[in-house]
Design an enzyme around this catalytic site. Structure first.
Site, PDB file in Angstrom:
ATOM      1  N   PHE A 112     -38.306  27.599  10.024  1.00  0.00           N
ATOM      2  CA  PHE A 112     -37.364  28.081   9.018  1.00  0.00           C
ATOM      3  C   PHE A 112     -37.319  27.097   7.834  1.00  0.00           C
ATOM      4  O   PHE A 112     -37.169  25.895   8.017  1.00  0.00           O
ATOM      5  CB  PHE A 112     -35.969  28.218   9.634  1.00  0.00           C
ATOM      6  CG  PHE A 112     -34.937  28.663   8.635  1.00  0.00           C
ATOM      7  CD1 PHE A 112     -35.054  29.899   8.001  1.00  0.00           C
ATOM      8  CD2 PHE A 112     -33.870  27.836   8.304  1.00  0.00           C
ATOM      9  CE1 PHE A 112     -34.108  30.300   7.065  1.00  0.00           C
ATOM     10  CE2 PHE A 112     -32.926  28.238   7.376  1.00  0.00           C
ATOM     11  CZ  PHE A 112     -33.050  29.477   6.744  1.00  0.00           C
ATOM     12  N   GLN A 113     -37.471  27.634   6.639  1.00  0.00           N
ATOM     13  CA  GLN A 113     -37.465  26.865   5.392  1.00  0.00           C
ATOM     14  C   GLN A 113     -38.538  25.780   5.349  1.00  0.00           C
ATOM     15  O   GLN A 113     -38.340  24.709   4.778  1.00  0.00           O
ATOM     16  CB  GLN A 113     -36.076  26.280   5.109  1.00  0.00           C
ATOM     17  CG  GLN A 113     -35.048  27.397   4.907  1.00  0.00           C
ATOM     18  CD  GLN A 113     -33.770  26.927   4.275  1.00  0.00           C
ATOM     19  OE1 GLN A 113     -33.311  25.821   4.544  1.00  0.00           O
ATOM     20  NE2 GLN A 113     -33.190  27.756   3.425  1.00  0.00           N
ATOM     21  N   MET A 479     -40.102  33.294 -30.734  1.00  0.00           N
ATOM     22  CA  MET A 479     -41.451  32.741 -30.821  1.00  0.00           C
ATOM     23  C   MET A 479     -42.489  33.767 -30.367  1.00  0.00           C
ATOM     24  O   MET A 479     -43.580  33.854 -30.926  1.00  0.00           O
ATOM     25  CB  MET A 479     -41.535  31.470 -29.971  1.00  0.00           C
ATOM     26  CG  MET A 479     -42.809  30.698 -30.159  1.00  0.00           C
ATOM     27  SD  MET A 479     -43.111  30.319 -31.881  1.00  0.00           S
ATOM     28  CE  MET A 479     -42.357  28.703 -32.024  1.00  0.00           C
TER      29      MET A 479
HETATM   30  C1  LIG Z   1     -40.112  29.749 -18.397  1.00  0.00           C
HETATM   31  C2  LIG Z   1     -40.809  30.289 -19.587  1.00  0.00           C
HETATM   32  N1  LIG Z   1     -41.161  31.601 -19.641  1.00  0.00           N
HETATM   33  C3  LIG Z   1     -41.787  32.104 -20.741  1.00  0.00           C
HETATM   34  C4  LIG Z   1     -42.082  31.296 -21.800  1.00  0.00           C
HETATM   35  C5  LIG Z   1     -42.800  31.862 -23.019  1.00  0.00           C
HETATM   36  N2  LIG Z   1     -41.919  31.789 -24.212  1.00  0.00           N
HETATM   37  C6  LIG Z   1     -42.040  30.799 -25.115  1.00  0.00           C
HETATM   38  S1  LIG Z   1     -40.891  30.910 -26.343  1.00  0.00           S
HETATM   39  C7  LIG Z   1     -40.236  32.297 -25.667  1.00  0.00           C
HETATM   40  C8  LIG Z   1     -39.082  32.983 -26.327  1.00  0.00           C
HETATM   41  C9  LIG Z   1     -37.863  32.164 -26.366  1.00  0.00           C
HETATM   42  O1  LIG Z   1     -36.824  32.953 -26.881  1.00  0.00           O
HETATM   43  P1  LIG Z   1     -35.426  32.330 -27.280  1.00  0.00           P
HETATM   44  O2  LIG Z   1     -34.953  31.429 -26.224  1.00  0.00           O
HETATM   45  O3  LIG Z   1     -34.517  33.421 -27.702  1.00  0.00           O
HETATM   46  O4  LIG Z   1     -35.823  31.405 -28.514  1.00  0.00           O
HETATM   47  P2  LIG Z   1     -36.280  31.791 -30.004  1.00  0.00           P
HETATM   48  O5  LIG Z   1     -37.774  31.703 -30.037  1.00  0.00           O
HETATM   49  O6  LIG Z   1     -35.797  33.172 -30.289  1.00  0.00           O
HETATM   50  O7  LIG Z   1     -35.649  30.761 -30.855  1.00  0.00           O
HETATM   51  C10 LIG Z   1     -40.925  32.665 -24.510  1.00  0.00           C
HETATM   52  C11 LIG Z   1     -40.623  33.867 -23.705  1.00  0.00           C
HETATM   53  C12 LIG Z   1     -41.719  29.931 -21.695  1.00  0.00           C
HETATM   54  N3  LIG Z   1     -42.010  29.045 -22.661  1.00  0.00           N
HETATM   55  N4  LIG Z   1     -41.078  29.463 -20.615  1.00  0.00           N
END
Ligand SMILES: Cc1ncc(C[n+]2csc(CCOP(=O)(O)OP(=O)(O)O)c2C)c(N)n1
Ligand SMILES: [Mg+2]
Lengths: 572, 163
Positions: A112-113, A479
């Site tokens: 377990f775990q 982004m």
């Molecule tokens: C854990 C994780 N999943 C996916 C990504 C891919 N990713 C990079 S930036 C981003 C969007 C981030 O959105 P938000 O927090 O609203 O920031 P914004 O770019 O809008 O300022 C994603 C999905 C990542 N860097 N980390």
């Protein structure tokens, strides 16, 4: 001293001078938690998810230079810690993560775990240990701290089966005073002959350029770097990880380089004839297209890690050693040569740089009726006099913060560069705030990122952490949306963050203060009000222009000279 | 180019998987790997055969050296060295092929170490090329099984890979 394994874990941490342990209990670490209950050795901070524990330890470490410590249980506790380990590993952060394991007799039986924690974490730790005998615990802790904090730092995991911490089995304990490992001897100084060659190149350069990274911060070499750059009147740029190790407000600082670096920094990289690279690893977000990287430059690379040298970019003068001592030697040699500078050439070079700088590549629409994310960061910068400890999540907001918040000191800008871990911002801020009680700590985040570790708002409440969260809410994974706009014909596939919570109510439900901010003119007074609440966590939900993009930008596979500037800049 | 890299490793559980994991994680080519204890019970010796551009080999050596369990590393391609591999090969050996198999074994200084009414097991040591040549020389259709140890290597001269 006769101690049980569990007591040894606690005692060893005390003997290492550990102040905080970020942890989450479970079956395999119950003996350890019981020993913690009976001890005053350190403060235990209960997080709400093991990822948060490791990020918090990470924030503590990045903001102090001391190793951060996290404690998790076996199985899901350990797997939840993996993202935190990989984050710290990519950015060379010294951590000790202790994980519980199923008892030694059942290892390998799918108990377990049970997971193969050392197997899973091998590629994302500097080193890891499975301790099968309580008599080996003290020595293992000593080794782990030594490995984590010396050379190129990094996270070390210690996996401890439950029977090894059995309270009924005691062994004699003495914490080793020192340790020597025959297989691990990081360089103690740079090769003087190599440093001489480097000095010769830089003193004779017509268009010298300095490019520094996280290594200068880990190597505590800010003072030496600043002195050298000032003494030789060199232009300097820094990576996302390097910001703050040279004053961000100084004239010789050209801003960050790379994918979202400034026009002047990237152009100077492209045109320089001698590049002095210090504590960097030539990451792809920094170099752009490799065969167009610094085409005319002789490259000097100072780094503690030999495997960073000539990994991505062929280096002409490699110097392996601690940056602090190498920079000291470097400056001493420059001074011994009574070098006075090559004024005329340097003037031409600086003139050229000023021409690039005059493009004002970071300008944005200051008259917008919407809050521009850049404006939000500038306002934050102004009302805090640039004195924040600022953590960040990952996305556009992170880049805007790196571009617009000027850090004059190292260890103030805390973010996940190498792994780019969304969810890092809030828990890392907890570690920073605990390490710096009474100091202003803020977390820049996005509405997508913040939800990844939102549960830590409860930890902040429990431990009274008055962090200021500045959420740049654009309603998008900005982004991702930016890339889709630029490279996928505006097909915004799943980058719209629907069904967002009411962040004010959310913050309030955790016992914090929430604010909605929508108009540019409200921003400054509201932020002042928030920072005046010195003992409260304030969650500022700042509604920003949803389709603002981060510029300048070098698209993947392009050289430093092929930058996109903001559309209105491009015409200028 | 092909390189033979000799390593002294701490005799810790997990040391082998650190090396193997490094090669798969970084996409390095690995042709052969052998590991066994040495006269010093705290260390084992590994011989690793890899190939690649010189920059890649350089990185491989640096990355190996970076592993905490690697005590010492030597690229045997840097100097004169000796390389040996052991092969055990099981062949069909009936009345009519036996003379040919025995003659070949003699030429290659191989030894027949197991005999049944219908088979031989032959032991050969030498460089990889020699073993390849031996396999190629066995008449078509006679080979039942081939086991090769992978090369072990040692430098020539008085100096040794020690701590
Ligand atoms: C854990 C994780 N999943 C996916 C990504 C891919 N990713 C990079 S930036 C981003 C969007 C981030 O959105 P938000 O927090 O609203 O920031 P914004 O770019 O809008 O300022 C994603 C999905 C990542 N860097 N980390
Ligand atoms: Mg967003």
């Amino acid at each position: 001293m006769e101690l049980s394994g569990a007591e040894i874990v606690v005692q060893a941490l005390q003997d290492e001078g550990v102040e905080y342990v970020f942890g989450y209990p479970g079956g395999a670490v119950l003996h350890i938690y019981d020993a913690i209950f009976k001890s005053q050795a350190f403060k235990h901070v209960l997080v709400r998810h093991e990822q948060g524990a490791v990020h918090a330890a990470d924030g503590y470490s990045r903001s102090t230079g001391k190793p951060g410590v996290a404690l998790v249980t076996s199985g899901p506790g350990a797997t939840n810690a993996v993202t935190g380990l990989a984050t710290a590993y990519m950015d060379s952060v010294p951590l000790i993560v202790i994980s519980g394991q199923v008892p030694t007799p059942v290892i390998g039986s799918d108990a377990f775990q049970e997971v193969d924690t050392v197997g899973i974490t091998r590629p994302c730790t500097k080193h890891n240990f499975l301790v099968k005998d309580p008599r080996l615990l003290a020595e293992t802790f000593k080794r782990a701290f030594h490995i984590a904090t010396t050379g190129r730092p990094g996270p070390v995991l210690i996996d401890i089966p439950k029977d090894v911490t059995d309270p009924n089995v005691t062994v004699s304990y003495e914490y080793p005073k020192s340790i020597k490992l025959r297989s691990y001897n990081p360089a103690q100084a740079g090769h003087l002959g190599q440093i001489k060659k480097a000095v010769e190149l830089v003193t004779k350069a017509e268009r010298p350029m300095v490019y520094t990274g996280g290594g200068v911060i880990h190597g505590e070499a800010s003072k030496e770097l600043t002195e050298l750059v000032k003494h030789m009147n060199l232009p300097i740029t820094q990576t996302l990880m390097g910001l703050g190790s040279y004053p961000g407000t100084d004239k010789q600082f050209l801003g960050m380089l790379g994918m979202h670096g400034t026009y002047e920094a990237n152009m100077a990289m492209h045109e320089c004839d001698v590049l002095l690279a210090i504590g960097v690893r030539f990451d792809d977000r920094v170099t752009g297209k490799l065969d167009q990287f610094c085409p005319d430059a002789a490259i000097i690379h100072i780094d503690i890690d030999p495997s960073s040298i000539s990994k991505n970019v062929r280096v002409d003068v490699p110097i392996v050693g601690p940056v602090k001592s190498v920079l000291r030697d470097f400056l001493r040699l420059v001074k011994e040569e009574s070098w006075t500078g090559n004024n005329q050439l340097q003037q031409l070079w600086w003139q050229q740089i000023e021409t690039w700088r005059s493009r004002l590549c970071l300008n944005y629409d200051r008259n917008s009726s919407k809050i521009k994310p850049q404006f939000a960061i500038e306002t934050l910068y102004n009302i805090t006099n640039g004195e924040l400890y600022l953590t960040s999540d990952v996305g556009q907001h992170q880049m805007f913060a790196a571009q617009f918040y000027k850090f004059n000191e190292p260890r103030r800008w805390i973010n996940s560069g190498g792994l780019g871990t969304m969810g890092f911002g809030l828990p890392s801020a907890m570690g920073v705030q605990l390490a710096h009680p009474g100091k202003p700590v803020a977390c820049i985040s996005g509405e997508a990122s913040i939800l990844m570790c939102i549960q830590e708002l409860a930890t902040c409440k429990q431990h009274d952490l008055p962090i200021k969260i500045v959420l740049l809410n654009n309603g998008y994974m900005g982004m991702v949306r930016q890339w889709q706009e630029m490279f996928y014909d505006k097909r915004y596939s799943h980058s719209y963050v629907e069904a967002l919570p009411d962040f004010v109510k959310l913050a309030e439900s955790f016992g914090h203060v929430g604010m909605n901010l929508e108009r540019p003119q409200d921003l400054e007074p509201a932020m002042r009000e928030a920072f005046a609440m010195k003992d409260r966590l304030v969650f500022m939900n700042v509604i920003v222009d949803p389709e603002e993009n981060v510029y300048p930008m070098i698209a993947m596979g392009q050289g430093h000279h092929n930058m996109h500037l903001a559309p209105e800049r491009e015409l200028a | 180019m092909r390189h033979i890299i000799s390593l002294l490793l701490e005799n810790e559980s997990g040391a082998l998987s650190r090396v193997a994991g490094l090669f798969s994680a970084r996409g390095y080519n690995i042709e052969a790997l052998t590991v066994a204890p040495t006269d010093d019970p705290t260390m084992s010796r590994m011989t690793l055969v890899t190939a690649g551009r010189e920059e890649v080999i350089e990185q491989i050596k640096k990355q190996l050296n970076k592993l905490i369990d690697v005590v010492k590393l030597q690229d045997l391609a840097d100097g004169p060295h000796i390389e040996r591999e052991l092969m055990l090969i099981k062949v069909r050996a009936e009345e009519d092929n036996r003379p040919e198999l025995m003659r070949l074994s003699e030429i290659f200084r191989a030894r027949i170490i197991d005999v049944t009414e219908t088979s031989y097991v032959i032991e050969v040591t030498g460089t990889g090329d020699k073993l390849d040549a031996f396999v190629a020389a066995i008449p078509n259709g006679l080979i039942t099984e081939v086991v090769r140890s992978g090369p072990s290597g040692i430098s020539r001269g008085a100096k040794g890979l020690t701590i």
